[in-house]
Design a protein around this motif. Sequence first.
Motif, short mmCIF file in Angstrom:
data_model
loop_
_atom_site.label_atom_id
_atom_site.label_comp_id
_atom_site.label_asym_id
_atom_site.label_seq_id
_atom_site.Cartn_x
_atom_site.Cartn_y
_atom_site.Cartn_z
N ILE A 338 72.89 31.71 10.31
CA ILE A 338 72.03 32.16 9.20
C ILE A 338 72.70 31.98 7.84
O ILE A 338 72.04 31.87 6.81
N PHE A 339 74.04 31.95 7.79
CA PHE A 339 74.74 31.80 6.52
C PHE A 339 75.04 30.34 6.18
O PHE A 339 75.68 30.07 5.17
N ASN A 340 74.59 29.43 7.02
CA ASN A 340 74.85 28.01 6.80
C ASN A 340 73.58 27.33 6.29
O ASN A 340 72.54 27.35 6.96
N GLU A 341 73.67 26.72 5.11
CA GLU A 341 72.50 26.10 4.50
C GLU A 341 71.95 24.94 5.33
O GLU A 341 70.74 24.72 5.38
N ASP A 342 72.83 24.17 5.97
CA ASP A 342 72.39 23.04 6.79
C ASP A 342 71.55 23.53 7.97
O ASP A 342 70.54 22.91 8.33
N PHE A 343 71.96 24.62 8.59
CA PHE A 343 71.18 25.19 9.70
C PHE A 343 69.84 25.71 9.20
O PHE A 343 68.81 25.53 9.86
N LYS A 344 69.84 26.37 8.04
CA LYS A 344 68.58 26.88 7.49
C LYS A 344 67.57 25.76 7.28
O LYS A 344 66.39 25.89 7.64
N LYS A 345 68.04 24.65 6.69
CA LYS A 345 67.15 23.51 6.44
C LYS A 345 66.66 22.91 7.75
O LYS A 345 65.49 22.53 7.87
N ALA A 346 67.55 22.82 8.74
CA ALA A 346 67.16 22.26 10.04
C ALA A 346 66.12 23.14 10.72
O ALA A 346 65.15 22.64 11.31
N PHE A 347 66.30 24.47 10.65
CA PHE A 347 65.32 25.39 11.23
C PHE A 347 63.96 25.25 10.55
O PHE A 347 62.91 25.26 11.22
N GLN A 348 63.98 25.14 9.22
CA GLN A 348 62.72 25.01 8.48
C GLN A 348 61.97 23.74 8.88
O GLN A 348 60.75 23.76 9.05
N LYS A 349 62.70 22.65 9.06
CA LYS A 349 62.07 21.40 9.48
C LYS A 349 61.47 21.53 10.88
O LYS A 349 60.36 21.05 11.14
N LEU A 350 62.21 22.17 11.79
CA LEU A 350 61.70 22.33 13.16
C LEU A 350 60.46 23.21 13.19
O LEU A 350 59.50 22.92 13.91
N VAL A 351 60.47 24.29 12.43
CA VAL A 351 59.31 25.19 12.38
C VAL A 351 58.10 24.47 11.80
O VAL A 351 56.97 24.62 12.29
N LYS A 352 58.32 23.67 10.74
CA LYS A 352 57.22 22.92 10.13
C LYS A 352 56.64 21.90 11.12
O LYS A 352 55.43 21.73 11.19
N CYS A 353 57.52 21.26 11.89
CA CYS A 353 57.05 20.30 12.90
C CYS A 353 56.22 21.00 13.96
O CYS A 353 55.17 20.50 14.38
N CYS A 354 56.68 22.18 14.40
CA CYS A 354 55.92 22.93 15.41
C CYS A 354 54.56 23.35 14.88
O CYS A 354 53.55 23.28 15.59
N ASN A 355 54.52 23.79 13.63
CA ASN A 355 53.24 24.19 13.03
C ASN A 355 52.31 23.00 12.85
O ASN A 355 51.09 23.11 12.99
N TYR A 356 52.88 21.82 12.56
CA TYR A 356 52.08 20.62 12.35
C TYR A 356 51.40 20.22 13.65
O TYR A 356 50.23 19.85 13.66
N TYR A 357 52.15 20.29 14.75
CA TYR A 357 51.57 19.91 16.04
C TYR A 357 50.73 21.03 16.64
O TYR A 357 49.91 20.77 17.48
#
Length: 357
Positions: A338-357
């Motif tokens: 949660i304190f790593n910006e790279d992980f935060k961005k990766a999680f956001q992309k995955l969640v957006k992909c799940c919502n898209y599908y």
Amino acid sequence: KDFLSCTLSLGMILLSVTLSVLAVLTTAINSLVITAIIVTRKLHHPANYLICSLAVTDLLVAILVMPFSIVYIVKETWVMGQVMCSIWLSVDVTCCTCSILHLAAIAVDRYRAITDAVEYSRKRTSFRAAIMISVVWLLSILISIPPLLWRHHKINAEDQCFIKHEHIAFTLYSTFGAFYIPLILILILYYKIYRAAKILYHKRGVSHLSKAEMNGHTIPKSSDREQQSLETLSPPEKSVSEPSTEGDRVRLSAQSPNVQPHRERSLQRQRISGTRERKAATTLGLILGAFVICWLPFFIQEVIVNTCSSCSPSSEMANFLTWLGYLNSLINPLIYTIFNEDFKKAFQKLVKCCNYY
């Protein structure tokens, strides 16, 4: 009697639903961490491979351990036979021990990265990460197997499934190997990490000052590798040394045509250093606090129960302490990402992909 029976039934339903939600959340969050590391190229780093292996271990706890525990608690008796009991206990002890040892391995990795940044960056390869992960799993098996093998020499009731050591040697071997030694190691390493981070943050805070500001003494700037090490403790933040508004720029220009006053710059650098120190302390405090709160009560109970024949906690207390330990498998992926910006961005992309599908 009917009211009491109904109340107990509702309580058991609520308990089973709560534990099931915890199991599902643990499965989902650890799966998200694993997927993020696999599909995000920027996360393909040896340090993250350790976090991925930790997430796999915690995922196994959620899938192979928690569901059987829920059934055992709800039924209030073991209904799946002693063979299944032995398999479940083996997976339970091995995976929980492996999860704890992963935390120790991550502490060792971070300690090396922050105290010997230049040299360790050359040694910190995927192959070495694979070796560390293999050693963690091997140690987990070696710590877990002897007490489980000894269990087969004892007569167990068909409706019970637990490990109780009659010899203190087995208790000391399993509890110290699985928890107390890793706990001491983690406490020492994170204390040293915090001290090293404090020094490096101070170096970075003063390294941008001019020679005049340092009374003629030049302070070496911290290396890029040191900075990367620090970012494992707290995310980078926007520098406060830059004027944020046009009004600030006009005001600073009026004070000095070319440079910001030395004293103000020095105070700003000190504030940056202090902020990062506090963030590092907060992160380390969360890591250690979650680990100790989740597992220390359970292992204290293990020592007491297996060394004192007349000391036996209630089934409710035993179940609570066991699940408090399981809860660490839900907390781990949150704290370590949660304190790593790279992980935060990766999680956001995955969640957006799940919502898209």
